[in-house]
Design an enzyme around this catalytic site. Sequence first.
Site, short mmCIF file in Angstrom:
data_model
loop_
_atom_site.label_atom_id
_atom_site.label_comp_id
_atom_site.label_asym_id
_atom_site.label_seq_id
_atom_site.Cartn_x
_atom_site.Cartn_y
_atom_site.Cartn_z
N GLY A 188 26.66 -47.14 10.50
CA GLY A 188 27.53 -47.86 9.57
C GLY A 188 28.85 -47.13 9.38
N HIS A 451 62.63 -38.54 -6.09
CA HIS A 451 62.81 -38.02 -4.73
C HIS A 451 62.63 -36.51 -4.73
CE1 HIS A 451 64.37 -37.57 -0.69
NE2 HIS A 451 65.15 -36.60 -1.14
P1 NAD Z 1 29.63 -50.57 3.28
O1 NAD Z 1 29.33 -51.97 3.00
O2 NAD Z 1 30.94 -49.98 2.89
O3 NAD Z 1 29.49 -50.29 4.85
C1 NAD Z 1 28.32 -50.55 5.57
C2 NAD Z 1 28.69 -50.64 7.05
O4 NAD Z 1 27.50 -50.67 7.78
C3 NAD Z 1 29.47 -51.91 7.38
O5 NAD Z 1 30.61 -51.59 8.15
C4 NAD Z 1 28.45 -52.74 8.16
O6 NAD Z 1 29.05 -53.58 9.13
C5 NAD Z 1 27.62 -51.65 8.80
N1 NAD Z 1 26.27 -52.06 9.16
C6 NAD Z 1 25.42 -52.85 8.46
N2 NAD Z 1 24.24 -52.95 9.11
C7 NAD Z 1 24.35 -52.19 10.22
C8 NAD Z 1 23.47 -51.87 11.29
N3 NAD Z 1 22.23 -52.35 11.32
N4 NAD Z 1 23.91 -51.06 12.27
C9 NAD Z 1 25.18 -50.55 12.25
N5 NAD Z 1 26.06 -50.83 11.25
C10 NAD Z 1 25.64 -51.62 10.26
O7 NAD Z 1 28.41 -49.75 2.66
P2 NAD Z 1 28.20 -48.21 2.44
O8 NAD Z 1 29.17 -47.42 3.22
O9 NAD Z 1 26.75 -47.97 2.61
O10 NAD Z 1 28.57 -48.03 0.90
C11 NAD Z 1 27.81 -48.74 -0.10
C12 NAD Z 1 28.66 -49.08 -1.28
O11 NAD Z 1 29.07 -47.91 -1.96
C13 NAD Z 1 29.88 -49.84 -0.87
O12 NAD Z 1 29.86 -51.09 -1.47
C14 NAD Z 1 31.03 -49.04 -1.36
O13 NAD Z 1 31.95 -49.83 -2.06
C15 NAD Z 1 30.43 -48.01 -2.29
N6 NAD Z 1 31.14 -46.75 -2.02
C16 NAD Z 1 32.43 -46.65 -2.41
C17 NAD Z 1 33.15 -45.50 -2.12
C18 NAD Z 1 34.59 -45.41 -2.51
O14 NAD Z 1 35.01 -46.21 -3.34
N7 NAD Z 1 35.36 -44.47 -1.98
C19 NAD Z 1 32.54 -44.46 -1.42
C20 NAD Z 1 31.23 -44.61 -1.03
C21 NAD Z 1 30.52 -45.77 -1.35
#
Ligand code: NAD
Length: 475
Positions: A188, A451
Amino acid sequence: MSSKFDVVVIGGGPAGYVAAIRAAQNGLSTACIDAWLTPEGKPSLGGTCLNAGCIPSKALLESSELLHRARHEFTAHGIRLAGVELDLQAMQARKAAIVAQLCAGIQGLFKANGVTALAGHGHLLPGNKVRFTPADGEPRLLEAGNVVLATGSTPTALPSLPFDGERIVDSAGALAFDAVPRRLGVIGAGVIGLELGSVWRRLGAEVVVLEAMDRFLFMADGQIAKEAERQFRRQGLDIHLGAKVQSGERTAGGVRLRYEDRQGSHDIEVDKVVVAVGRRPWTEGLLDPLAGVTVDARGFIEVDAHCRTTAAGVWAIGDVVRGPMLAHKGSEEGVMVADLIAGRYGHMNYGIIPSVIYTTPEIAWVGRTEEELGQAGITYKSGTFNFAASGRAKAMDQAAGLVKVLADAGSDELLGVHVCGPMAGELIAEAVVAMEFQGTAEDLQRTIHAHPTLAEAVHEAALSVDRRAIHAINR
Ligand code: NAD
Ligand code: FAD
């Protein structure tokens, strides 16, 4: 201790603890039940965000970035360091100390505001009653005028790759490694995959990222995502798009992953793998079936625009309801609900929630992307400015990336602002305020920016919307 409260909040993360503090500020007698326990078995307020999310990840991102700079970038500044070494135990101890201080801080805020903190499990019963079960005691019945459900979310597991807490881990596991893996698999390329992949890459791991989607960072503006992908690849993140993991099995020393992409089926060996494929709402053991709270097909508690559930006097906020899983989104819902319960005004502008990915480059945005505007048939103007022409970014030696401003072609109202580059998460706040006040590109153009600052790049991108940038050639 009383068993009757105006408000009982279940969940002490950034949604729940903020709701509890605001409810108490509004003069309501408030209790907040939270079940989080540290690995040592001690209650700890703050939920996922403070204990195993936003804060520990940012602590490690900061430390690992400093190590990377010391090793690879200080020489450009004329600073030569010999014998730079990683002390991972000290880095992890610093992270743990920050988490402990902030979690204790919430305890202090509860005391100062008169919120009753209850460590244990909450279960909603019919008629706004809550069964509270302390970690080490007998269940008690609480009566509440209003109940706020804020139980958050939990990592999604892949059936083909169940967590084992050792080699196949979730984000909490990946924040706690006690040694740098030689080769780390990340499933992911979302926010967690990129942030934690970056941490361990900077600390020396080979990092292979497997992402199921064909487009990198599909939720971000396409141009910004392309620039970010280019920079991540240059840092050595081995990113595979359109890669669907089919199976994983433990081997003598690690995990063998099989994934399929357009080229066919591939096997790779890694020492450890982080599964970061999203999170799901957490309602296990929370709801009595007769309490009248409806949960949708994906497990989210159903709410209206003001976070009212289907049961009178029961509200739900944060990750456990629809919308982006972000701490600040949950906190603002907490404020809204606590104000509405007190008979005050409460509102959330769901169209203007900033997103930040705390990598290098940092990526931040608010409002809509070019792709979303195109799909909605909205005519817009676009202006960009590259950090390469920013004096401050040059001085910082962080001049890669850009700012993009999107404004309505007719009214000039700001529709979206996207940043890929240094301090993007701080820069986006200006855009959030401007958009909250329905500002225009011209409003940003006529605002004086100090600036030399990175914020000048936002100013120049706004000027570029009307082809009036001063420090760039307008095309
Ligand atoms: P995410 O939804 O950001 O990303 C998950 C990724 O995994 C996606 O790109 C998706 O396409 C991919 N994916 C899904 N199934 C898959 C598979 N079987 N094989 C390969 N890729 C796959 O979720 P996350 O990174 O787990 O984060 C979870 C939540 O936590 C998010 O909603 C995020 O907003 C939150 N979070 C936020 C921050 C921040 O604000 N900086 C930081 C960390 C987490
Ligand atoms: P949570 O923080 O999950 O809190 C819920 C609390 O309720 C927990 O303490 C839980 O133990 C408790 N609970 C659950 N059920 C019960 C029950 N029945 N009785 C009593 N207590 C219960 N978001 C950002 O905005 N910025 C970031 O930088 C960021 N970084 C992240 C990094 C990582 C690694 C992760 C995993 C997440 C990150 N997030 C970030 C997302 C952020 O952590 C969540 O959006 C946020 O914590 C949600 O807040 P919440 O209060 O809804 O739920």
